[in-house]
Design a protein around this motif. Sequence first.
Motif, PDB file in Angstrom:
ATOM      1  N   GLN A 175       0.831  -1.205   0.000  1.00 43.25           N
ATOM      2  CA  GLN A 175       0.000   0.000   0.000  1.00 43.25           C
ATOM      3  C   GLN A 175       0.865   1.253   0.000  1.00 43.25           C
ATOM      4  OE1 GLN A 175      -2.967  -0.085   3.101  1.00 43.25           O
ATOM      5  NE2 GLN A 175      -3.943  -1.942   2.304  1.00 43.25           N
ATOM      6  N   ARG A 176       2.026   1.192   0.601  1.00 41.78           N
ATOM      7  CA  ARG A 176       2.938   2.335   0.591  1.00 41.78           C
ATOM      8  C   ARG A 176       3.370   2.657  -0.831  1.00 41.78           C
ATOM      9  NH1 ARG A 176       3.592   6.629   3.096  1.00 41.78           N
ATOM     10  NH2 ARG A 176       3.629   5.516   5.105  1.00 41.78           N
ATOM     11  N   THR A 177       3.637   1.620  -1.635  1.00 42.11           N
ATOM     12  CA  THR A 177       3.999   1.850  -3.030  1.00 42.11           C
ATOM     13  C   THR A 177       2.856   2.526  -3.767  1.00 42.11           C
ATOM     14  OG1 THR A 177       5.519  -0.034  -3.100  1.00 42.11           O
ATOM     15  CG2 THR A 177       4.634   0.733  -5.198  1.00 42.11           C
ATOM     16  N   LEU A 178       1.629   2.061  -3.554  1.00 43.23           N
ATOM     17  CA  LEU A 178       0.475   2.673  -4.206  1.00 43.23           C
ATOM     18  C   LEU A 178       0.274   4.114  -3.742  1.00 43.23           C
ATOM     19  CD1 LEU A 178      -2.063  -0.301  -4.160  1.00 43.23           C
ATOM     20  CD2 LEU A 178      -0.978   0.727  -6.168  1.00 43.23           C
ATOM     21  N   ALA A 179       0.543   4.387  -2.480  1.00 42.03           N
ATOM     22  CA  ALA A 179       0.424   5.758  -1.974  1.00 42.03           C
ATOM     23  C   ALA A 179       1.414   6.663  -2.694  1.00 42.03           C
ATOM     24  CB  ALA A 179       0.663   5.784  -0.467  1.00 42.03           C
ATOM     25  N   ASN A 180       2.620   6.172  -2.942  1.00 42.80           N
ATOM     26  CA  ASN A 180       3.618   6.956  -3.671  1.00 42.80           C
ATOM     27  C   ASN A 180       3.212   7.155  -5.127  1.00 42.80           C
ATOM     28  OD1 ASN A 180       5.238   7.160  -1.399  1.00 42.80           O
ATOM     29  ND2 ASN A 180       6.472   5.367  -1.923  1.00 42.80           N
ATOM     30  N   VAL A 181       2.590   6.141  -5.716  1.00 41.74           N
ATOM     31  CA  VAL A 181       2.133   6.244  -7.101  1.00 41.74           C
ATOM     32  C   VAL A 181       1.075   7.336  -7.252  1.00 41.74           C
ATOM     33  CG1 VAL A 181       0.732   5.066  -8.850  1.00 41.74           C
ATOM     34  CG2 VAL A 181       2.697   3.902  -7.832  1.00 41.74           C
ATOM     35  N   PHE A 182       0.119   7.337  -6.351  1.00 36.59           N
ATOM     36  CA  PHE A 182      -1.016   8.244  -6.493  1.00 36.59           C
ATOM     37  C   PHE A 182      -0.852   9.567  -5.746  1.00 36.59           C
ATOM     38  CE2 PHE A 182      -2.948   4.057  -7.356  1.00 36.59           C
ATOM     39  CZ  PHE A 182      -3.477   4.322  -8.607  1.00 36.59           C
ATOM     40  N   GLY A 183       0.204   9.692  -4.955  1.00 38.72           N
ATOM     41  CA  GLY A 183       0.394  10.918  -4.206  1.00 38.72           C
ATOM     42  C   GLY A 183      -0.672  11.125  -3.146  1.00 38.72           C
ATOM     43  N   LEU A 184      -1.171  10.019  -2.594  1.00 39.14           N
ATOM     44  CA  LEU A 184      -2.239  10.071  -1.601  1.00 39.14           C
ATOM     45  C   LEU A 184      -1.732   9.576  -0.249  1.00 39.14           C
ATOM     46  CD1 LEU A 184      -5.146   8.572  -3.761  1.00 39.14           C
ATOM     47  CD2 LEU A 184      -4.792  10.990  -3.172  1.00 39.14           C
ATOM     48  N   ARG A 185      -2.462   9.941   0.805  1.00 39.98           N
ATOM     49  CA  ARG A 185      -2.104   9.476   2.138  1.00 39.98           C
ATOM     50  C   ARG A 185      -2.262   7.959   2.216  1.00 39.98           C
ATOM     51  NH1 ARG A 185      -5.128  10.637   6.207  1.00 39.98           N
ATOM     52  NH2 ARG A 185      -7.005  10.978   4.938  1.00 39.98           N
ATOM     53  N   LEU A 186      -1.441   7.322   3.025  1.00 42.57           N
ATOM     54  CA  LEU A 186      -1.518   5.875   3.193  1.00 42.57           C
ATOM     55  C   LEU A 186      -2.907   5.453   3.665  1.00 42.57           C
ATOM     56  CD1 LEU A 186      -0.010   3.200   3.067  1.00 42.57           C
ATOM     57  CD2 LEU A 186       0.772   3.611   5.418  1.00 42.57           C
ATOM     58  N   ALA A 187      -3.515   6.273   4.527  1.00 41.46           N
ATOM     59  CA  ALA A 187      -4.858   5.948   5.026  1.00 41.46           C
ATOM     60  C   ALA A 187      -5.880   5.929   3.891  1.00 41.46           C
ATOM     61  CB  ALA A 187      -5.280   6.951   6.096  1.00 41.46           C
ATOM     62  N   THR A 188      -5.716   6.833   2.928  1.00 41.86           N
ATOM     63  CA  THR A 188      -6.636   6.874   1.789  1.00 41.86           C
ATOM     64  C   THR A 188      -6.489   5.624   0.934  1.00 41.86           C
ATOM     65  OG1 THR A 188      -6.503   9.291   1.753  1.00 41.86           O
ATOM     66  CG2 THR A 188      -7.334   8.204  -0.238  1.00 41.86           C
ATOM     67  N   ILE A 189      -5.246   5.202   0.686  1.00 44.70           N
ATOM     68  CA  ILE A 189      -5.000   3.984  -0.085  1.00 44.70           C
ATOM     69  C   ILE A 189      -5.501   2.761   0.675  1.00 44.70           C
ATOM     70  CG2 ILE A 189      -3.202   2.471  -0.987  1.00 44.70           C
ATOM     71  CD1 ILE A 189      -3.741   4.888  -2.740  1.00 44.70           C
ATOM     72  N   SER A 190      -5.288   2.740   1.974  1.00 47.58           N
ATOM     73  CA  SER A 190      -5.760   1.619   2.781  1.00 47.58           C
ATOM     74  C   SER A 190      -7.273   1.485   2.689  1.00 47.58           C
ATOM     75  CB  SER A 190      -5.336   1.815   4.242  1.00 47.58           C
ATOM     76  OG  SER A 190      -5.794   0.744   5.048  1.00 47.58           O
ATOM     77  N   ASP A 191      -7.975   2.631   2.725  1.00 50.85           N
ATOM     78  CA  ASP A 191      -9.428   2.620   2.602  1.00 50.85           C
ATOM     79  C   ASP A 191      -9.855   2.141   1.216  1.00 50.85           C
ATOM     80  OD1 ASP A 191     -12.190   3.490   3.579  1.00 50.85           O
ATOM     81  OD2 ASP A 191     -11.982   4.712   1.755  1.00 50.85           O
ATOM     82  N   ALA A 192      -9.152   2.604   0.178  1.00 56.33           N
ATOM     83  CA  ALA A 192      -9.487   2.204  -1.189  1.00 56.33           C
ATOM     84  C   ALA A 192      -9.296   0.701  -1.376  1.00 56.33           C
ATOM     85  CB  ALA A 192      -8.622   2.976  -2.184  1.00 56.33           C
TER      86      ALA A 192
END
Length: 233
Positions: A175-192
């Motif tokens: 999820q950290r990698t995806l957060a870096n990809v999208f420029g979003l907070r880790l919590a937002t990616i975790s929710d997605a």
Amino acid sequence: MMIATPSPTQRNNAIFDAFPAEARSFLASRLLTKAIMSGEVLHEPGAPLIHVIFPHSGIISLQGMLSDGRTVECVSVGNDGLLGVEHFLGEKVFLHHAVVTISGSASWLPVTDLGAALSQFTPISDVMQRCSLKRMRESMQTAVCASVHSASQRVATWLLRALDRTGSSHLELTQRTLANVFGLRLATISDACGRLNGAGAIDQGRGTLTIIDPAKLRELSCECYEYHTKPAT
């Protein structure tokens, strides 16, 4: 000249494969093929553009960097593209931060050898031009997607494209990698990811993500997936 002897399957790349057979033969011994690992930075903005890179497997994220250290993906590149297409347009340096998001392999080709091939095999110019136009269209669509689609839709679309490019439903992806990809907070990616997991589309493990229902994932993706997969004109 850089010489390597990878197996033919390692050299599967749509751009390289579109070159005339004579050009591929000319360039084969000039390629250096090696593994690329998740988290590996292949180049930074402003680095001299002395090689183009043909991914064969895995995914590379071309990212813009913000002043606070965050990164946002402009476009991702798999075995359907290459890094360094700017050279064809006269650029001398790389324009983006390039980091491997999913491990795989890629081939490096000196731009001097690409230039020699361009002078001998003119059809390569058409291939490079189509690649340049595809990169521009994808970058524009990424901007549209970030403006109007939800985080879960964007993640679903990215995962579907990863499935297409790697041929594997089991991805070593955090999820950290995806957060870096999208420029979003880790919590937002975790929710997605939680929404996609709850819908039965994916299953998350420690450092891994498995696509268990591609059809469901497509239902949850945005229209950008169809845009990216339709044939180029």
